[in-house]
Every structure is written in C-alpha cells, then in structure tokens.
Design an enzyme around this catalytic site. Structure first.
Site, PDB file in Angstrom:
ATOM      1  N   ASP A  11     -56.666  -0.810  -0.826  1.00  0.00           N
ATOM      2  CA  ASP A  11     -57.246   0.188   0.086  1.00  0.00           C
ATOM      3  C   ASP A  11     -57.008   1.564  -0.517  1.00  0.00           C
ATOM      4  O   ASP A  11     -56.011   1.792  -1.216  1.00  0.00           O
ATOM      5  CB  ASP A  11     -56.602   0.103   1.479  1.00  0.00           C
ATOM      6  CG  ASP A  11     -57.495   0.700   2.562  1.00  0.00           C
ATOM      7  OD1 ASP A  11     -57.986  -0.058   3.424  1.00  0.00           O
ATOM      8  OD2 ASP A  11     -57.737   1.941   2.531  1.00  0.00           O
ATOM      9  N   THR A  49     -70.663  -5.418   7.127  1.00  0.00           N
ATOM     10  CA  THR A  49     -71.973  -5.614   7.758  1.00  0.00           C
ATOM     11  C   THR A  49     -72.975  -4.637   7.149  1.00  0.00           C
ATOM     12  O   THR A  49     -72.754  -3.430   7.173  1.00  0.00           O
ATOM     13  CB  THR A  49     -71.848  -5.383   9.277  1.00  0.00           C
ATOM     14  OG1 THR A  49     -70.915  -6.322   9.785  1.00  0.00           O
ATOM     15  CG2 THR A  49     -73.188  -5.553   9.976  1.00  0.00           C
ATOM     16  N   CYS A  82     -95.791 -18.398  35.278  1.00  0.00           N
ATOM     17  CA  CYS A  82     -94.482 -18.053  35.863  1.00  0.00           C
ATOM     18  C   CYS A  82     -93.803 -16.844  35.213  1.00  0.00           C
ATOM     19  O   CYS A  82     -93.450 -15.890  35.902  1.00  0.00           O
ATOM     20  CB  CYS A  82     -93.548 -19.263  35.788  1.00  0.00           C
ATOM     21  SG  CYS A  82     -94.117 -20.624  36.806  1.00  0.00           S
ATOM     22  N   LYS A 129     -95.329 -13.278  35.788  1.00  0.00           N
ATOM     23  CA  LYS A 129     -95.333 -12.964  37.230  1.00  0.00           C
ATOM     24  C   LYS A 129     -93.915 -12.706  37.749  1.00  0.00           C
ATOM     25  O   LYS A 129     -93.660 -11.727  38.450  1.00  0.00           O
ATOM     26  CB  LYS A 129     -95.951 -14.160  37.970  1.00  0.00           C
ATOM     27  CG  LYS A 129     -95.799 -14.128  39.480  1.00  0.00           C
ATOM     28  CD  LYS A 129     -96.565 -15.268  40.136  1.00  0.00           C
ATOM     29  CE  LYS A 129     -95.836 -16.607  40.078  1.00  0.00           C
ATOM     30  NZ  LYS A 129     -94.750 -16.742  41.040  1.00  0.00           N
TER      31      LYS A 129
HETATM   32  N1  LIG Z   1     -64.115  -4.761  13.329  1.00  0.00           N
HETATM   33  C1  LIG Z   1     -64.772  -5.878  13.598  1.00  0.00           C
HETATM   34  O1  LIG Z   1     -64.542  -6.527  14.614  1.00  0.00           O
HETATM   35  C2  LIG Z   1     -65.797  -6.404  12.629  1.00  0.00           C
HETATM   36  C3  LIG Z   1     -66.260  -7.721  12.771  1.00  0.00           C
HETATM   37  C4  LIG Z   1     -67.191  -8.208  11.864  1.00  0.00           C
HETATM   38  C5  LIG Z   1     -67.662  -7.380  10.846  1.00  0.00           C
HETATM   39  N2  LIG Z   1     -67.206  -6.096  10.754  1.00  0.00           N
HETATM   40  C6  LIG Z   1     -67.723  -5.279   9.641  1.00  0.00           C
HETATM   41  O2  LIG Z   1     -66.734  -5.327   8.620  1.00  0.00           O
HETATM   42  C7  LIG Z   1     -66.673  -4.071   7.949  1.00  0.00           C
HETATM   43  C8  LIG Z   1     -65.261  -3.508   8.048  1.00  0.00           C
HETATM   44  O3  LIG Z   1     -64.984  -3.251   9.415  1.00  0.00           O
HETATM   45  P1  LIG Z   1     -63.532  -2.816   9.888  1.00  0.00           P
HETATM   46  O4  LIG Z   1     -63.593  -2.655  11.370  1.00  0.00           O
HETATM   47  O5  LIG Z   1     -62.518  -3.743   9.295  1.00  0.00           O
HETATM   48  O6  LIG Z   1     -63.422  -1.366   9.160  1.00  0.00           O
HETATM   49  P2  LIG Z   1     -62.190  -0.359   9.121  1.00  0.00           P
HETATM   50  O7  LIG Z   1     -62.758   1.005   9.183  1.00  0.00           O
HETATM   51  O8  LIG Z   1     -61.152  -0.775  10.105  1.00  0.00           O
HETATM   52  O9  LIG Z   1     -61.575  -0.621   7.675  1.00  0.00           O
HETATM   53  C9  LIG Z   1     -62.200  -0.256   6.500  1.00  0.00           C
HETATM   54  C10 LIG Z   1     -61.146  -0.026   5.452  1.00  0.00           C
HETATM   55  O10 LIG Z   1     -61.793   0.147   4.203  1.00  0.00           O
HETATM   56  C11 LIG Z   1     -61.019   1.089   3.473  1.00  0.00           C
HETATM   57  N3  LIG Z   1     -61.801   1.590   2.336  1.00  0.00           N
HETATM   58  C12 LIG Z   1     -62.790   2.503   2.329  1.00  0.00           C
HETATM   59  N4  LIG Z   1     -63.219   2.699   1.059  1.00  0.00           N
HETATM   60  C13 LIG Z   1     -62.499   1.885   0.263  1.00  0.00           C
HETATM   61  C14 LIG Z   1     -62.493   1.624  -1.125  1.00  0.00           C
HETATM   62  N5  LIG Z   1     -63.307   2.250  -1.970  1.00  0.00           N
HETATM   63  N6  LIG Z   1     -61.614   0.718  -1.597  1.00  0.00           N
HETATM   64  C15 LIG Z   1     -60.764   0.066  -0.760  1.00  0.00           C
HETATM   65  N7  LIG Z   1     -60.728   0.288   0.568  1.00  0.00           N
HETATM   66  C16 LIG Z   1     -61.590   1.174   1.080  1.00  0.00           C
HETATM   67  C17 LIG Z   1     -60.655   2.139   4.507  1.00  0.00           C
HETATM   68  O11 LIG Z   1     -59.577   2.950   4.102  1.00  0.00           O
HETATM   69  C18 LIG Z   1     -60.311   1.240   5.702  1.00  0.00           C
HETATM   70  O12 LIG Z   1     -58.944   0.892   5.695  1.00  0.00           O
HETATM   71  C19 LIG Z   1     -67.729  -3.187   8.614  1.00  0.00           C
HETATM   72  O13 LIG Z   1     -68.922  -3.296   7.877  1.00  0.00           O
HETATM   73  C20 LIG Z   1     -67.896  -3.799   9.970  1.00  0.00           C
HETATM   74  O14 LIG Z   1     -69.175  -3.526  10.510  1.00  0.00           O
HETATM   75  C21 LIG Z   1     -66.292  -5.609  11.604  1.00  0.00           C
END
Ligand SMILES: NC(=O)c1ccc[n+]([C@@H]2O[C@H](COP(=O)([O-])OP(=O)(O)OC[C@H]3O[C@@H](n4cnc5c(N)ncnc54)[C@H](O)[C@@H]3O)[C@@H](O)[C@H]2O)c1
Length: 439
Positions: free
Chosen positions: A31, A125, A269, A272
């Site tokens: 991260d 996503t 159905c 309507k």
């Molecule tokens: N939160 C959910 O419930 C959920 C469920 C399914 C899918 N998603 C999808 O998964 C993805 C992540 O969601 P999230 O809620 O875990 O996001 P989040 O914001 O909690 O975490 C993202 C992390 O990525 C890190 N990051 C950013 N740039 C980076 C890089 N270059 N290298 C390494 N780390 C980096 C950020 O510091 C952060 O810690 C999104 O696309 C979201 O739509 C989320």
C-alpha cells in the site's frame, strides 16, 4: 507454493490478504500508505471488520503475511498480484481510475525487471472496457511486455459486503473469473480451491459487466422494497409482510424468471397493475420514482425494438408473433401490437403470423377483439409460416414460439433476422444478417 501480493490494504485488500494467508499461501500486501503497512506488519487491522483482526494476527504470527510500501518488492516476491485499490466516483458519476492506472504503471515497471511469468488479477470495481483501455495498456507500456503472453491477466470481481466480508469471501454465491490466459486461471483456481461456489469463466469485459449488473441489481431490489414499503405504510399495511410473501415465491420473484434481456413486458396485467399502483401512490402523495421509471423504460424498449426494424432500410416485414408471449391469443397491451401498428402507420409492407391469434381469430373467439380494436392489423394476419418466409425481407421474431425456429432455419441469406427474444442466436452461423434486441 504459490506466492501472492495484494495491492491496496483497504476493505477488500485487507480481507483478501487475511483470508488467503490463513488458507496457507504466503502473502505480501502493498500500500502507498505507510501507516496501513505498519499496522498490518504489527498484526493489527487497518479497518473495522468482524473477525479480521484475529485472521490478520494469525497470518503475521505464522510468517505468512507481511506488508510493504514497495511495489517492486511485492512483485519480486510473488507469482500473482491481486489489485484492490480504490475506484471512487468523480463528481460527474464517472469512475476515477487514477489509482488503478498508477498502480498498473508501477506494477508494469516492476514486471520489466522480472523474468518469470507473473499474473495480474484486478479486483477493483471497474466499468466494462477499463481493463482493455486503461489497465492493460498501462501494464504493457510500463513493462514493454504483452498481456496474456508475457504476463497473465484476469479480472476477478469481488462481491463481499462490509461487516460480513470474511464470510462473503469464504462462501461467495458465485465466482466470476475473466482470465486472458490459462496459467492465471489455474492459479486463481488454486487460491480458490476451498471455495465451493459455482464458477463462471467469462471474458474479461463480461466479468467487469457482471460486477455492475450485480450491484445495480442490489440497488434496484432495495429501492423496490422501499417503494412497496412506503405505499404499504400509507395504506396501513405492513410492508414487511408483503415483501416476505413476495420473496417466498422462488419461481417467479426470487428466481431467474423475467431476468433475461429482451422484449418489453406487456399483456393484460403488468402494464395495468403498474399504472394502478402508481396512481394509488400519487393519490397518497407517495413518490415512486423507481416504478415510474419502469414504465418509461418499458416504453423505451418498444421504441428501441421498432427502430431496429425501421433503420434496417427493408420495407417487407414478416412478424413472427403478435401476442405478448407465445401460447396465448391475448393481444391487450402487447408490445408487438404497438410495433405492428407503428410499422403499418409508416407504410411498411407487413405480414403477421401468430398461431394462437390466427386460430382464435379464425374460429371467432378473438375475432371481435381483433375487428374492433385492431381492424387494420386483422388484414395483415397470414395463415402459415411459409407465407411469412416468402413475403419478408426482414423477419421479426417477436415471441418465443418454438415453431418460429423452422422459419429461421429456412431463412434466405439475404433476409435480415431481427430477434427480440433470442430464440436462436445461432440462426446465422456467420452472425451476418442477424440482429438481437439487447445482445
Ligand atoms: N468495500 C467494499 O465493500 C467493496 C466490495 C467489493 C468491491 N469493492 C471495490 O474494491 C475496490 C477497493 O475498495 P476498498 O473499499 O477496499 O477501497 P479502500 O479505499 O478502502 O482501499 C484502497 C487502498 O488502496 C490503496 N492504494 C491506492 N493506490 C495504491 C497504489 N498505487 N499501490 C498500493 N495501494 C494503493 C489506498 O491507500 C487504500 O489503502 C474498489 O474498486 C471498490 O469499488 C469494494
């Protein structure tokens, strides 16, 4: 043992890292935020999620889980990377792929330094087409390598929900794998070997689309239940009781029924009853934007179907079906009647075959309805499928009467087939002169 790196220690990344390391795979989590990295290396959780602190602590204590801020280190020490960086909304509603692009460029640069075949699996996503237009070009440009050949690619959407994330990760309803290469697919299956969910292997873009269809479906379900609840409450009815019975119907409600892209709804159905409930809600000053949009969307689908025919440039139309579904002669609010009327009104040379309608029209049961409501269409009805085949430059499959299959099989190569119900997508083996309504 397959070694995994995870990019992004957020909700998805932290849960994924915890679960995979507890399944026995060495995991290195990366991260850009050093605080998250430090917290994870101490065996603590960077987010609040039931059960997660215990799993992360166990992973770190067992020496299977560590974290780093170095992308190069994560790539060098793993065979497969799972990318879970954020994809927030822009003010316009569009998706902000800047984190995805940045991480793809960093990973690409690290891949340039690595000889072994490495797999990149995206779980963030992303709208359909993002892998093709953003992720893969960034990886290829930064690495100087070719996706699917020199390194592996997959899109593997995540369906977990916060607060039940570990359970959802361990017991998903389905697994969707959009892989470009066999080795990446094989590696993902190895990671998932404990999961028993039904697996769908699709192309990358379809996998991206499935994630959106899922989440939009959930949003529609919640909103539908809320609108039903709002109307029920205003009427002195318990909406929970209503929805409990609705949800108990696994044949028509909580089921694949009515869930295939295709023609507009119609009949005596649905139009309507939707109108009446919307009227009732309006009369009580209850807003029903979702139900209102349903009617508007249905009208739009009829126009879309008409436009497919009108834009073809062909004037001799053979309509297969007139009633809203096969096996009934009920013409009330049939979308096909609407289309036939528009065609007739615009001077198309239309012939219509519908076994049930012809039968009742000829035998008299439906004759008065056809005569009084649709006198202009009555004269367009023909008695046999052969008549339609001979007449038409464009064959329109309006409902799923299996007999229509014969007409499609016998269609001349120059006859255009417009299929509203996906009766036979393979009617044209070369795909030419075949147009589907939403496929
Ligand atoms: N939160 C959910 O419930 C959920 C469920 C399914 C899918 N998603 C999808 O998964 C993805 C992540 O969601 P999230 O809620 O875990 O996001 P989040 O914001 O909690 O975490 C993202 C992390 O990525 C890190 N990051 C950013 N740039 C980076 C890089 N270059 N290298 C390494 N780390 C980096 C950020 O510091 C952060 O810690 C999104 O696309 C979201 O739509 C989320």
């Amino acid at each position: 043992m397959l070694k995994i790196s995870i990019f992004g220690i957020g909700y998805v990344g932290a849960v994924t890292a915890a679960c995979i390391s507890n399944d026995g795979f060495p995991v290195i989590a990366a991260d850009v935020n050093p605080d998250k990295v430090a917290v994870l290396n101490e065996g603590r959780s960077p987010i609040v999620e039931p059960g997660l602190p215990e799993l992360l602590r166990k992973g770190v204590e067992n020496g299977l889980l560590s974290a780093t801020t170095s992308c190069a280190e994560a790539i060098a020490n793993s065979d497969l990377s799972i990318v879970c960086v954020g994809t927030p909304s822009r003010p316009s509603g569009d998706l902000d792929l800047s984190y995805v692009k940045a991480v793809a460029e960093e990973i690409g640069a690290a891949l340039a330094q690595k000889d072994e075949f490495h797999s990149i699996v995206m779980r963030s996503t992303m709208l359909p087409g993002s892998m093709r237009t953003v992720v893969i070009p960034a990886l290829e440009q930064a690495s100087g390598k070719t996706a699917g050949v020199d390194f592996g690619i997959a899109y593997y959407p995540e369906f977990l929900r916060e607060a039940t994330a570990i359970h959802d990760y361990r017991d998903p309803a389905v697994i969707v794998l959009g892989a470009m290469d066999e080795l990446t697919l094989e590696r993902l299956r190895k990671i998932n070997q404990r999961l028993t969910a039904q697996e769908f292997v699709v192309d990358v873009q379809t996998a991206e689309a499935i994630k959106y269809a899922n989440n939009c479906c959930h949003a529609v379900k919640i909103t539908f239940a809320n609108e039903v609840g709002n109307i029920a409450q205003a009427t002195g009815i318990d909406g929970h009781k209503v929805m409990a019975a609705v949800c108990a119907d696994h044949r028509l409600n909580i089921s694949p029924a009515y869930m295939k892209p295709g023609m507009a709804y119609g009949g005596s159905c649905l139009p309507k009853d939707l109108r009446a409930l919307r009227y009732k809600a309006r009369s009580m000053e209850i807003a029903t934007p979702l139900l209102d949009a349903v009617a508007a969307s249905n009208t739009n689908q009829i126009s879309r179907a008409f436009d497919l025919i009108a834009r073809s440039g062909k004037r001799k139309v053979g309509m297969l079906g007139l009633s809203f579904k096969a096996g009934t002669d009920d013409l009330r609010e049939s979308p096909l009647v609407e289309i036939a009327e528009r065609l007739y009104g615009k001077g198309f040379d239309v012939r219509i075959y519908d076994e049930s309608v012809s039968y009742t029209a000829l035998s008299g049961a439906n004759l008065s309805y056809v005569r009084t409501h649709l006198p202009h269409l009555a004269g367009l009805l023909v008695d046999s499928l052969e008549d339609i085949g001979e007449h038409a430059d464009i064959l329109v499959v309006g409902n799923s009467d299996p007999n229509f299959q014969n007409v499609l099989q016998a269609a001349r190569p120059d006859q255009l087939i417009v299929d509203f119900v996906r009766l036979d997508k393979d009617a044209r083996t070369n795909g030419e002169n075949y147009v589907g309504l939403c496929w």
